[in-house]
Design a protein around this motif. Structure first.
Motif, mmCIF file in Angstrom:
data_model
loop_
_atom_site.group_PDB
_atom_site.id
_atom_site.type_symbol
_atom_site.label_atom_id
_atom_site.label_comp_id
_atom_site.label_asym_id
_atom_site.label_seq_id
_atom_site.Cartn_x
_atom_site.Cartn_y
_atom_site.Cartn_z
ATOM 1 N N TYR A 1 0.831 -1.194 0.000
ATOM 2 C CA TYR A 1 0.000 0.000 0.000
ATOM 3 C C TYR A 1 0.867 1.245 0.000
ATOM 4 C CZ TYR A 1 -3.660 -3.225 1.534
ATOM 5 O OH TYR A 1 -4.535 -4.276 1.626
ATOM 6 N N ILE A 2 0.584 2.150 -0.931
ATOM 7 C CA ILE A 2 1.176 3.483 -0.870
ATOM 8 C C ILE A 2 0.259 4.298 0.026
ATOM 9 C CG2 ILE A 2 1.782 5.577 -2.121
ATOM 10 C CD1 ILE A 2 2.251 3.856 -4.605
ATOM 11 N N ARG A 3 0.776 4.692 1.185
ATOM 12 C CA ARG A 3 -0.023 5.461 2.142
ATOM 13 C C ARG A 3 0.135 6.955 1.932
ATOM 14 N NH1 ARG A 3 -3.840 2.031 3.817
ATOM 15 N NH2 ARG A 3 -2.918 0.088 4.505
ATOM 16 N N GLU A 4 1.279 7.356 1.473
ATOM 17 C CA GLU A 4 1.545 8.757 1.121
ATOM 18 C C GLU A 4 2.483 8.746 -0.078
ATOM 19 O OE1 GLU A 4 0.321 11.518 2.365
ATOM 20 O OE2 GLU A 4 -0.499 10.800 4.268
ATOM 21 N N LEU A 5 2.284 9.674 -0.981
ATOM 22 C CA LEU A 5 3.233 9.954 -2.051
ATOM 23 C C LEU A 5 3.137 11.446 -2.291
ATOM 24 C CD1 LEU A 5 5.223 9.591 -4.319
ATOM 25 C CD2 LEU A 5 3.402 8.621 -5.727
ATOM 26 N N GLN A 6 4.164 12.157 -1.880
ATOM 27 C CA GLN A 6 4.161 13.616 -1.946
ATOM 28 C C GLN A 6 5.405 14.103 -2.674
ATOM 29 O OE1 GLN A 6 1.522 15.270 -0.905
ATOM 30 N NE2 GLN A 6 0.568 13.518 0.109
ATOM 31 N N VAL A 7 5.187 14.996 -3.625
ATOM 32 C CA VAL A 7 6.282 15.663 -4.331
ATOM 33 C C VAL A 7 6.069 17.163 -4.157
ATOM 34 C CG1 VAL A 7 7.365 16.078 -6.585
ATOM 35 C CG2 VAL A 7 6.536 13.778 -6.004
ATOM 36 N N ALA A 8 7.123 17.866 -3.823
ATOM 37 C CA ALA A 8 7.036 19.321 -3.650
ATOM 38 C C ALA A 8 6.569 19.965 -4.955
ATOM 39 C CB ALA A 8 8.389 19.887 -3.228
ATOM 40 N N GLU A 9 5.723 20.965 -4.818
ATOM 41 C CA GLU A 9 5.106 21.602 -5.979
ATOM 42 C C GLU A 9 6.137 22.073 -7.008
ATOM 43 O OE1 GLU A 9 1.510 24.717 -6.959
ATOM 44 O OE2 GLU A 9 2.217 24.520 -4.898
ATOM 45 N N ALA A 10 7.252 22.603 -6.556
ATOM 46 C CA ALA A 10 8.282 23.123 -7.469
ATOM 47 C C ALA A 10 8.889 22.033 -8.349
ATOM 48 C CB ALA A 10 9.386 23.810 -6.667
ATOM 49 N N PHE A 11 8.715 20.770 -7.964
ATOM 50 C CA PHE A 11 9.327 19.667 -8.708
ATOM 51 C C PHE A 11 8.301 18.810 -9.445
ATOM 52 C CE2 PHE A 11 12.265 20.812 -5.340
ATOM 53 C CZ PHE A 11 13.444 20.980 -6.063
ATOM 54 N N ARG A 12 7.038 19.194 -9.409
ATOM 55 C CA ARG A 12 6.008 18.423 -10.113
ATOM 56 C C ARG A 12 6.133 18.614 -11.614
ATOM 57 N NH1 ARG A 12 1.146 20.198 -6.390
ATOM 58 N NH2 ARG A 12 2.022 19.441 -4.450
ATOM 59 N N GLY A 13 5.685 17.623 -12.354
ATOM 60 C CA GLY A 13 5.722 17.704 -13.808
ATOM 61 C C GLY A 13 7.093 17.432 -14.391
ATOM 62 N N GLN A 14 8.005 16.916 -13.566
ATOM 63 C CA GLN A 14 9.369 16.637 -14.023
ATOM 64 C C GLN A 14 9.697 15.146 -13.989
ATOM 65 O OE1 GLN A 14 12.115 19.262 -11.929
ATOM 66 N NE2 GLN A 14 10.572 20.869 -11.875
#
Length: 147
Positions: free
Chosen positions: A72-85
């Motif tokens: 189970y992936i319980r959290e997956l967070q990427v900082a906004e400045a690095f999204r779409g990369q």
């Protein structure tokens, strides 16, 4: 641009909590849910946590748990400045590989129904299995077909 994973330690709790709150608070507000730092901290302590790095810079993290039925992936967070990369896509690929290596029958996660991340999960093969209030339950079935 190279991504890496590093096992998170208790020293990474504040980074992870703050990033999750920053990314998810709008969904909590939209769905009339209450964010609680203490609840995050308790959940964190019972999970396997990994940092997502790009060139040794912390750009996100994910948390895993397991049972006989799935990883189970319980959290997956990427900082906004690095999204779409590509960090989210790369991370999902890493977790799928962990799921396969552990011979788990499925990879599962829950996502807010209005979170655009659901599109990434669908592109990676996870399918909606059900809906609970404001969440979608998604799964990638990795069972080997019986011939």
């Amino acid at each position: 641009m190279t991504f890496q994973l590093r096992q998170a330690t208790s020293e990474n709790l504040t980074f992870s909590r703050n990033l999750t709150c920053q990314n998810m608070l709008r969904y909590y507000i939209q769905h009339d849910l209450l964010w609680q730092d203490e609840a995050f901290d308790i959940a964190w302590s019972g999970r396997e946590n990994w940092l997502i790095l790009r060139d040794d810079v912390k750009i996100g993290f994910f948390s895993l748990s397991r049972d006989a039925r799935a990883l189970y992936i319980r959290e997956l967070q990427v900082a906004e400045a690095f999204r779409g990369q590509g960090a989210g896509s790369w991370t999902i690929d890493q977790v799928i590989e962990i799921t396969r290596k552990e011979r788990r029958p499925a990879l599962r996660l829950t996502v807010f129904e209005n979170n655009p991340a659901k599109n990434l999960y669908q592109r990676k093969g996870l399918q909606v299995q059900g809906k609970d209030e404001c969440f979608l339950r998604m799964q990638l079935d990795l069972r080997t077909p019986v011939l």
